[in-house]
Write a protein that holds these residues in place. Structure first.
Motif, PDB file in Angstrom:
ATOM      1  N   GLU A 213      37.817 -52.335 -11.698  1.00 21.15           N
ATOM      2  CA  GLU A 213      39.792 -53.122 -11.439  1.00 21.15           C
ATOM      3  C   GLU A 213      39.764 -52.830 -10.785  1.00 21.15           C
ATOM      4  N   LEU A 214      40.412 -54.551  -9.702  1.00 18.22           N
ATOM      5  CA  LEU A 214      40.710 -54.339  -8.518  1.00 18.22           C
ATOM      6  C   LEU A 214      42.471 -54.093  -8.558  1.00 18.22           C
ATOM      7  N   GLU A 215      42.732 -53.374  -6.855  1.00 18.35           N
ATOM      8  CA  GLU A 215      43.634 -53.205  -6.458  1.00 18.35           C
ATOM      9  C   GLU A 215      44.042 -53.276  -5.030  1.00 18.35           C
ATOM     10  N   PRO A 216      44.900 -53.274  -4.608  1.00 18.20           N
ATOM     11  CA  PRO A 216      45.092 -52.671  -3.780  1.00 18.20           C
ATOM     12  C   PRO A 216      44.984 -50.830  -2.929  1.00 18.20           C
ATOM     13  N   LEU A 217      44.208 -51.009  -2.263  1.00 22.27           N
ATOM     14  CA  LEU A 217      44.235 -49.028  -2.154  1.00 22.27           C
ATOM     15  C   LEU A 217      45.506 -48.654  -1.154  1.00 22.27           C
ATOM     16  N   ASP A 218      45.535 -47.426  -2.055  1.00 25.10           N
ATOM     17  CA  ASP A 218      47.525 -46.220  -1.597  1.00 25.10           C
ATOM     18  C   ASP A 218      47.330 -46.498  -0.276  1.00 25.10           C
ATOM     19  N   GLN A 219      46.301 -46.391   0.628  1.00 24.80           N
ATOM     20  CA  GLN A 219      46.301 -46.261   1.923  1.00 24.80           C
ATOM     21  C   GLN A 219      47.090 -47.472   2.328  1.00 24.80           C
ATOM     22  N   MET A 220      46.460 -49.215   1.987  1.00 20.31           N
ATOM     23  CA  MET A 220      47.001 -50.205   2.148  1.00 20.31           C
ATOM     24  C   MET A 220      48.419 -50.398   1.917  1.00 20.31           C
ATOM     25  N   MET A 221      49.561 -49.062   1.565  1.00 23.19           N
ATOM     26  CA  MET A 221      51.289 -49.666   0.595  1.00 23.19           C
ATOM     27  C   MET A 221      51.634 -48.738   1.533  1.00 23.19           C
ATOM     28  N   ASP A 222      52.012 -49.102   2.478  1.00 30.47           N
ATOM     29  CA  ASP A 222      53.204 -48.184   3.006  1.00 30.47           C
ATOM     30  C   ASP A 222      54.149 -49.428   3.924  1.00 30.47           C
ATOM     31  N   ARG A 223      55.088 -48.129   4.657  1.00 28.71           N
ATOM     32  CA  ARG A 223      55.914 -48.579   5.839  1.00 28.71           C
ATOM     33  C   ARG A 223      55.157 -49.735   6.862  1.00 28.71           C
ATOM     34  N   TYR A 225      52.401 -51.955   6.642  1.00 29.38           N
ATOM     35  CA  TYR A 225      51.067 -52.880   5.783  1.00 29.38           C
ATOM     36  C   TYR A 225      52.087 -53.064   4.716  1.00 29.38           C
ATOM     37  N   GLY A 226      53.200 -53.027   4.396  1.00 25.69           N
ATOM     38  CA  GLY A 226      54.088 -53.625   4.028  1.00 25.69           C
ATOM     39  C   GLY A 226      53.926 -53.288   2.306  1.00 25.69           C
ATOM     40  N   PRO A 227      54.838 -53.383   1.294  1.00 26.13           N
ATOM     41  CA  PRO A 227      54.891 -53.375  -0.555  1.00 26.13           C
ATOM     42  C   PRO A 227      53.662 -54.507  -0.621  1.00 26.13           C
ATOM     43  N   ARG A 228      53.294 -53.698  -1.934  1.00 20.22           N
ATOM     44  CA  ARG A 228      52.266 -54.027  -3.144  1.00 20.22           C
ATOM     45  C   ARG A 228      52.010 -55.663  -2.815  1.00 20.22           C
ATOM     46  N   MET A 229      50.831 -56.275  -2.530  1.00 20.02           N
ATOM     47  CA  MET A 229      50.907 -57.786  -2.277  1.00 20.02           C
ATOM     48  C   MET A 229      50.140 -57.905  -3.755  1.00 20.02           C
ATOM     49  N   TYR A 230      49.335 -57.413  -4.712  1.00 18.15           N
ATOM     50  CA  TYR A 230      48.699 -57.608  -5.248  1.00 18.15           C
ATOM     51  C   TYR A 230      48.302 -56.861  -7.111  1.00 18.15           C
ATOM     52  N   LYS A 231      48.146 -57.930  -8.165  1.00 20.10           N
ATOM     53  CA  LYS A 231      48.214 -57.064  -9.016  1.00 20.10           C
ATOM     54  C   LYS A 231      47.016 -56.426  -9.509  1.00 20.10           C
ATOM     55  N   LYS A 232      46.980 -56.209 -10.594  1.00 18.24           N
ATOM     56  CA  LYS A 232      45.409 -55.191 -10.606  1.00 18.24           C
ATOM     57  C   LYS A 232      44.798 -55.456 -11.892  1.00 18.24           C
ATOM     58  N   ILE A 233      43.531 -56.723 -11.593  1.00 14.88           N
ATOM     59  CA  ILE A 233      43.093 -57.298 -12.654  1.00 14.88           C
ATOM     60  C   ILE A 233      41.545 -56.930 -12.861  1.00 14.88           C
ATOM     61  N   LYS A 234      40.273 -56.943 -14.037  1.00 20.09           N
ATOM     62  CA  LYS A 234      39.550 -56.564 -13.438  1.00 20.09           C
ATOM     63  C   LYS A 234      38.638 -57.836 -12.847  1.00 20.09           C
ATOM     64  N   TYR A 235      37.676 -57.564 -12.224  1.00 20.86           N
ATOM     65  CA  TYR A 235      36.802 -58.603 -10.910  1.00 20.86           C
ATOM     66  C   TYR A 235      36.043 -59.268 -12.309  1.00 20.86           C
ATOM     67  N   GLY A 236      35.632 -59.321 -13.008  1.00 20.79           N
ATOM     68  CA  GLY A 236      35.251 -60.070 -14.205  1.00 20.79           C
ATOM     69  C   GLY A 236      36.005 -61.014 -14.555  1.00 20.79           C
ATOM     70  N   ASP A 237      37.212 -60.906 -14.735  1.00 19.06           N
ATOM     71  CA  ASP A 237      38.492 -61.514 -15.534  1.00 19.06           C
ATOM     72  C   ASP A 237      39.002 -62.878 -13.971  1.00 19.06           C
ATOM     73  N   PHE A 238      39.108 -61.890 -13.216  1.00 16.22           N
ATOM     74  CA  PHE A 238      39.421 -62.920 -11.324  1.00 16.22           C
ATOM     75  C   PHE A 238      38.214 -64.001 -11.453  1.00 16.22           C
ATOM     76  N   VAL A 239      36.715 -63.146 -11.911  1.00 10.63           N
ATOM     77  CA  VAL A 239      35.521 -65.051 -11.948  1.00 10.63           C
ATOM     78  C   VAL A 239      36.004 -66.235 -12.512  1.00 10.63           C
ATOM     79  N   ARG A 240      36.217 -65.283 -13.970  1.00 13.05           N
ATOM     80  CA  ARG A 240      36.310 -65.991 -15.402  1.00 13.05           C
ATOM     81  C   ARG A 240      37.241 -66.919 -14.548  1.00 13.05           C
ATOM     82  N   HIS A 241      38.537 -66.790 -14.355  1.00 13.64           N
ATOM     83  CA  HIS A 241      39.473 -67.760 -13.988  1.00 13.64           C
ATOM     84  C   HIS A 241      38.987 -68.488 -12.891  1.00 13.64           C
TER      85      HIS A 241
END
Length: 260
Positions: A213-223, A225-241
């Motif tokens: 499951e792809l999603e931003p790492l916790d340490q990449m979301m703070d004042r 680096y900015g707010p969360r920019m990407y949703k959680k998604i399975k890598y296989g689903d992203f590739v198929r899309h």
């Protein structure tokens, strides 16, 4: 590697079609990202093979020309050593321990795409590969030493990546963009053709297991680096899309982003 691939691409088209990828597969000979009979195809031949883990290899797609299998394995094992050295350093940059990225992948998957770009008398009308970014963590590319075929998109134009003999080019992929919450952007790139020169290139794709499951790492979301920019998604689903669309720059990555 170059000599062995050249032997395959020189085969008659009917021989190469024996290794044609199925409509529901990405391994084999042919072009992926084809979604319409009216679509303009890229000016190039390619064959894609899954290398590691070896249990995912589909040997029916592997050409039975002399020394092909041995050469692919030797080259891919050497490139794998490069990836194994790079990933711990990228892990530390992302604020993880050195084995962090390896753990996020669950199991590191590796495939290779061999590209052949024939001469073309109308280079202004076609591209070897249309603009896109890779659905990878990183891509390790071996270019032709003589001609500039790779171009990356920077600001408002295309910048040629001049080959340096005996070197590899490493591109950031979409997976690393998500994990870093956009701090490291995947590279939009394309390949051009030449009127009087044929070329080859070899792209090795380093990707996570399809169930990751792809999603931003916790340490990449703070004042900082900015707010969360990407949703959680399975890598296989992203590739198929992505495979269900034609190559069109980074438009496929909009699927990953949180609407604001």
């Amino acid at each position: 590697m170059q000599a062995t691939a050249a032997e395959f691409f020189k085969l008659p088209i009917e021989e190469k079609k024996k290794y044609a990828m199925a409509s529901d597969d990405i391994q084999g000979y042919g072009q992926a990202y084809v979604v319409s009979e009216q679509q303009n195809l890229n000016w190039g031949d390619l064959i894609y093979l899954q290398i590691f883990p070896s249990r995912y290899r589909k040997m029916s797609y592997w050409p039975t020309i002399p020394e092909f299998k041995e050469t692919i394995e030797d080259y891919s094992s050497a490139v794998n050593k490069v990836a194994v050295q790079l990933l711990p350093n990228i892990s530390v940059i992302l604020g993880l321990d050195k084995d962090g990225l390896h753990g996020l992948h669950q199991e590191i998957m590796q495939g290779i795409r061999m590209n052949y770009y024939p001469k073309c008398c109308k280079t202004d009308l076609v591209l070897g590969v249309s603009p896109h970014s890779d659905q990878t963590t990183i891509t390790i590319l071996l270019q032709d030493d003589d001609e500039v075929g790779l171009q990356i998109h920077h600001q408002t134009g295309w910048v040629p990546v001049k080959p340096v003999p005996n070197t590899l080019v490493v591109n950031v992929g979409d997976v690393l963009e998500v994990w870093s919450n956009g701090r490291y952007r995947s590279i939009e790139h394309r390949a051009v053709t030449y009127e009087k020169k044929e070329r080859m290139s070899f792209a090795t794709f380093i990707v996570p297991d399809q169930e990751v499951e792809l999603e931003p790492l916790d340490q990449m979301m703070d004042r900082h680096y900015g707010p969360r920019m990407y949703k959680k998604i399975k890598y296989g689903d992203f590739v198929r899309h992505s495979l269900a669309r034609k190559l069109a720059g980074k438009t496929h990555t909009e699927f990953l982003k949180i609407e604001t």
